[in-house]
Design a protein around this motif. Structure first.
Motif, PDB file in Angstrom:
ATOM      1  N   VAL A   1       8.961  -2.193 -35.120  1.00 50.98           N
ATOM      2  CA  VAL A   1       9.350  -3.041 -33.996  1.00 50.98           C
ATOM      3  C   VAL A   1       9.981  -2.124 -32.955  1.00 50.98           C
ATOM      4  O   VAL A   1      10.928  -1.389 -33.259  1.00 50.98           O
ATOM      5  N   ALA A   2       9.439  -2.137 -31.750  1.00 49.66           N
ATOM      6  CA  ALA A   2       9.931  -1.267 -30.680  1.00 49.66           C
ATOM      7  C   ALA A   2      10.492  -2.109 -29.545  1.00 49.66           C
ATOM      8  O   ALA A   2       9.934  -3.157 -29.196  1.00 49.66           O
ATOM      9  N   GLY A   3      11.599  -1.652 -28.993  1.00 49.13           N
ATOM     10  CA  GLY A   3      12.194  -2.332 -27.850  1.00 49.13           C
ATOM     11  C   GLY A   3      13.064  -1.364 -27.073  1.00 49.13           C
ATOM     12  O   GLY A   3      13.547  -0.364 -27.626  1.00 49.13           O
ATOM     13  N   THR A   4      13.271  -1.633 -25.796  1.00 43.61           N
ATOM     14  CA  THR A   4      14.066  -0.756 -24.940  1.00 43.61           C
ATOM     15  C   THR A   4      15.410  -1.400 -24.629  1.00 43.61           C
ATOM     16  O   THR A   4      15.476  -2.556 -24.189  1.00 43.61           O
ATOM     17  N   VAL A   5      16.482  -0.635 -24.880  1.00 45.13           N
ATOM     18  CA  VAL A   5      17.834  -1.098 -24.553  1.00 45.13           C
ATOM     19  C   VAL A   5      18.010  -0.994 -23.035  1.00 45.13           C
ATOM     20  O   VAL A   5      17.683   0.041 -22.440  1.00 45.13           O
ATOM     21  N   PRO A   6      18.496  -2.033 -22.373  1.00 45.95           N
ATOM     22  CA  PRO A   6      18.652  -1.976 -20.911  1.00 45.95           C
ATOM     23  C   PRO A   6      19.575  -0.836 -20.480  1.00 45.95           C
ATOM     24  O   PRO A   6      20.590  -0.558 -21.130  1.00 45.95           O
ATOM     25  N   ALA A   7      19.206  -0.160 -19.405  1.00 42.45           N
ATOM     26  CA  ALA A   7      20.068   0.882 -18.837  1.00 42.45           C
ATOM     27  C   ALA A   7      21.388   0.258 -18.392  1.00 42.45           C
ATOM     28  O   ALA A   7      21.426  -0.877 -17.907  1.00 42.45           O
ATOM     29  N   GLY A   8      22.477   1.000 -18.559  1.00 35.26           N
ATOM     30  CA  GLY A   8      23.781   0.515 -18.128  1.00 35.26           C
ATOM     31  C   GLY A   8      24.473  -0.394 -19.118  1.00 35.26           C
ATOM     32  O   GLY A   8      25.556  -0.916 -18.824  1.00 35.26           O
ATOM     33  N   THR A   9      23.878  -0.596 -20.302  1.00 41.11           N
ATOM     34  CA  THR A   9      24.524  -1.436 -21.318  1.00 41.11           C
ATOM     35  C   THR A   9      25.827  -0.776 -21.762  1.00 41.11           C
ATOM     36  O   THR A   9      25.890   0.436 -21.981  1.00 41.11           O
ATOM     37  N   SER A  10      26.869  -1.566 -21.902  1.00 42.20           N
ATOM     38  CA  SER A  10      28.198  -1.026 -22.199  1.00 42.20           C
ATOM     39  C   SER A  10      28.305  -0.543 -23.635  1.00 42.20           C
ATOM     40  O   SER A  10      27.565  -0.980 -24.530  1.00 42.20           O
ATOM     41  N   ASN A  11      29.254   0.370 -23.860  1.00 38.93           N
ATOM     42  CA  ASN A  11      29.504   0.919 -25.186  1.00 38.93           C
ATOM     43  C   ASN A  11      29.879  -0.194 -26.164  1.00 38.93           C
ATOM     44  O   ASN A  11      30.607  -1.130 -25.820  1.00 38.93           O
ATOM     45  N   ALA A  12      29.349  -0.112 -27.387  1.00 42.96           N
ATOM     46  CA  ALA A  12      29.614  -1.033 -28.503  1.00 42.96           C
ATOM     47  C   ALA A  12      28.882  -2.363 -28.387  1.00 42.96           C
ATOM     48  O   ALA A  12      28.973  -3.197 -29.299  1.00 42.96           O
ATOM     49  N   ALA A  13      28.155  -2.584 -27.291  1.00 47.99           N
ATOM     50  CA  ALA A  13      27.346  -3.807 -27.206  1.00 47.99           C
ATOM     51  C   ALA A  13      26.191  -3.706 -28.198  1.00 47.99           C
ATOM     52  O   ALA A  13      25.659  -2.625 -28.455  1.00 47.99           O
ATOM     53  N   PHE A  14      25.790  -4.831 -28.766  1.00 51.71           N
ATOM     54  CA  PHE A  14      24.674  -4.815 -29.712  1.00 51.71           C
ATOM     55  C   PHE A  14      23.643  -5.871 -29.336  1.00 51.71           C
ATOM     56  O   PHE A  14      23.966  -6.896 -28.722  1.00 51.71           O
ATOM     57  N   GLY A  15      22.412  -5.578 -29.701  1.00 54.11           N
ATOM     58  CA  GLY A  15      21.320  -6.518 -29.458  1.00 54.11           C
ATOM     59  C   GLY A  15      20.574  -6.795 -30.745  1.00 54.11           C
ATOM     60  O   GLY A  15      20.293  -5.875 -31.521  1.00 54.11           O
ATOM     61  N   ASN A  16      20.251  -8.064 -30.987  1.00 51.33           N
ATOM     62  CA  ASN A  16      19.537  -8.468 -32.193  1.00 51.33           C
ATOM     63  C   ASN A  16      18.107  -8.882 -31.858  1.00 51.33           C
ATOM     64  O   ASN A  16      17.858  -9.515 -30.823  1.00 51.33           O
ATOM     65  N   ALA A  17      17.205  -8.525 -32.735  1.00 55.66           N
ATOM     66  CA  ALA A  17      15.803  -8.923 -32.593  1.00 55.66           C
ATOM     67  C   ALA A  17      15.271  -9.289 -33.969  1.00 55.66           C
ATOM     68  O   ALA A  17      15.828  -8.883 -34.998  1.00 55.66           O
ATOM     69  N   SER A  18      14.194 -10.045 -33.985  1.00 56.07           N
ATOM     70  CA  SER A  18      13.611 -10.451 -35.261  1.00 56.07           C
ATOM     71  C   SER A  18      12.147 -10.050 -35.321  1.00 56.07           C
ATOM     72  O   SER A  18      11.462  -9.966 -34.296  1.00 56.07           O
TER      73      SER A  18
END
Length: 484
Positions: free
Chosen positions: A160-177
């Motif tokens: 599973v591939a995805g791109t983290v948005p530029a400028g995302t703050s430190n320690a932020a997390f993103g979930n995907a399924s």
């Protein structure tokens, strides 16, 4: 007045009970033969009741058989999807989460694959997609996929591939399924992935084998690719690769290298500046003093395949690293993708007259029975051996024979009564499934003609043949010799 014949009645009852008993024996032997592995859809379980009896006043043993009953295995659709993943990432980075889809059913199936952003987290991934990772090196193979087919027992690597948005703050997390859904029965499985953004060093590691398939004693090159995806130089990075001796052993041939510079597997200060490399008890340890920002590198070494049976050799490298160049804080721990090397299936067999080994010596491939009178049965005991490294089944037939006509050659189980039947639908008697190293004792029975009048004792031969169904080019024969 009709005279009641108690002896005939007893014989008749004995025949009936013999049939019932042999029916149970036949069922037991056939079902036990499938206990090694789940039967594939379409396989056939055959059963026939056999009874032996004597007519009153006769010493001739006669055989009676029931009709043949066959049961076809129906499809069962089940699968697994593994596993949830969690990685560190830099803002703006494209991340990959590795998964494995396995068909645990007994029939072919096709699966719909979908990757989705989840709610309740800090960001959504862009360009979220699923890719094939056929060679398990952690790198996408080809274009985006939305479905995939697997035969029973097969598995495949997915990313599973995805791109983290530029400028995302430190320690932020993103979930995907990642969701896989059977197109046959709509059963669905779901894995959840998470990337947590770091403003410190982020190290990724991929492991790969130079081959996807190998044989026993083959030499295979291993490559460890590491990368710092951040704008921060890391502190020390330690890689540990534990090789299980039953599967792989390290080859110390002087070709191991770090970015092309030769390494020394012995302990001590004997490596290029920037790395401490050693191998002890089949465990590789490499300590990099640092990995500069936005750079990558690799380590290469060789292993020997020690696993003799067909199957998969999975291997994962663990690593820890100083992400913030501060020895007072705990190092981060992670792991590579699971690289996969498959030992090839090599099919081989032996049919002989020896119960103790799969010998191919001429003396062990000839069985001579005592002479019999015309009309009698000649019984031979042969042994079918699976000498390959994969489970297999073997068709049984007569390659040649020169017994006087008319005669009949039949194959039985070791009891000499239960016939060997067809288990895969090709209408040829077979052994059923045999595991590597396993043997099946069979009885070859020649029913000689009652009409043959021999002027003197003559010798004849029949050549039973066993043929691999895993590789039909592999077959073997044994000579069974008898006299009339």
């Amino acid at each position: 007045m009709t005279e009641f014949n108690s002896k005939a009645t007893f014989i008749s009852k004995r025949f009936i009970w013999s049939q019932l008993g042999l029916l149970l024996i036949g069922l037991t032997s056939l079902f036990c033969n499938y206990a090694h592995a789940a039967a594939l859809a379409g396989n056939i379980i055959s059963n026939m009741a056999v009874g032996e009896y004597q007519e009153e006043g006769s010493t001739v043993v006669q055989t009676s058989r029931s009709n043949l009953v066959q049961t076809t295995i129906i499809p069962v659709y089940t699968f697994t999807l593994s596993a949830d993943r969690s990685v560190a990432a830099s803002a703006g980075q494209r991340v990959f989460f590795s998964h494995e889809l396995t068909n645990t059913g007994n029939s072919n199936d096709r699966y719909t694959l979908a990757a989705s952003n989840l709610t309740g987290d800090g960001f959504d991934y862009s360009t979220l997609a699923v890719y094939l990772d056929a060679n398990r090196d952690g790198v996408p193979d080809g274009a985006v996929i939305t479905a995939y087919s697997l035969a029973a027992g097969e598995s495949v690597g997915l990313l599973v591939a995805g791109t983290v948005p530029a400028g995302t703050s430190n320690a932020a997390f993103g979930n995907a399924s990642l969701t896989a859904t059977s197109q046959t029965n709509s059963q669905a499985k779901l894995n959840t992935d998470r990337a947590t953004v770091s403003n410190q060093a982020v190290i990724l590691l991929r492991k790969s084998f130079s081959l996807t398939q190998a044989n026993l004693n083959d030499i295979v090159t291993v490559r460890l690719d590491y990368e710092n995806t951040s704008a921060v130089t890391s502190g020390a990075v330690q890689l540990t690769d534990i090789l299980l001796p039953a599967q792989l052993s390290y080859v110390n041939d002087g070709t191991e290298n770090w970015n092309g510079q030769l390494l020394n597997a012995a302990t001590g200060s004997n490596d290029p500046a920037g790395i401490d490399y050693s191998v002890t008890n089949n465990t590789l340890t490499a300590i990099l003093s640092s990995v500069p920002a936005n750079t990558s590198g690799f380590i290469q070494f060789k292993v020997r395949v020690n696993h003799s049976l067909t199957g998969r050799i999975p291997n994962t490298v663990t690593f820890n690293y100083d992400h913030d160049n501060n020895s007072a804080t705990a190092a981060l721990t992670s792991s590579s993708n699971t690289a996969l090397l498959t030992v090839k299936a090599n099919y081989a067999l032996e049919i002989n007259a020896l119960a103790t080994s799969a010998s191919s010596a001429p003396a062990d491939n000839l069985l001579t029975a005592a002479a019999v009178a015309s009309g009698a049965d000649i019984v031979f005991r042969n042994y079918v051996w699976n000498t390959g490294n994969a489970e297999d089944r073997f068709n049984l037939s007569v390659n040649a024979d020169n017994f006087p006509l008319p005669h009949q050659v039949e194959f039985f189980r070791a009891d000499g009564v239960t016939p060997l039947l067809d288990s895969n639908g090709d209408s040829i008697a077979d052994t059923g499934t045999l595991q590597p190293g396993e043997k099946l004792e069979i009885v070859v029975k020649v029913r000689t003609p009652t009409t043959f009048a021999a002027s003197s004792t003559a010798t004849y031969s029949v050549f039973p043949k066993a043929q691999s169904l895993g590789d039909t080019s592999k077959s073997d024969t044994v000579e069974d010799r008898g006299s009339l």
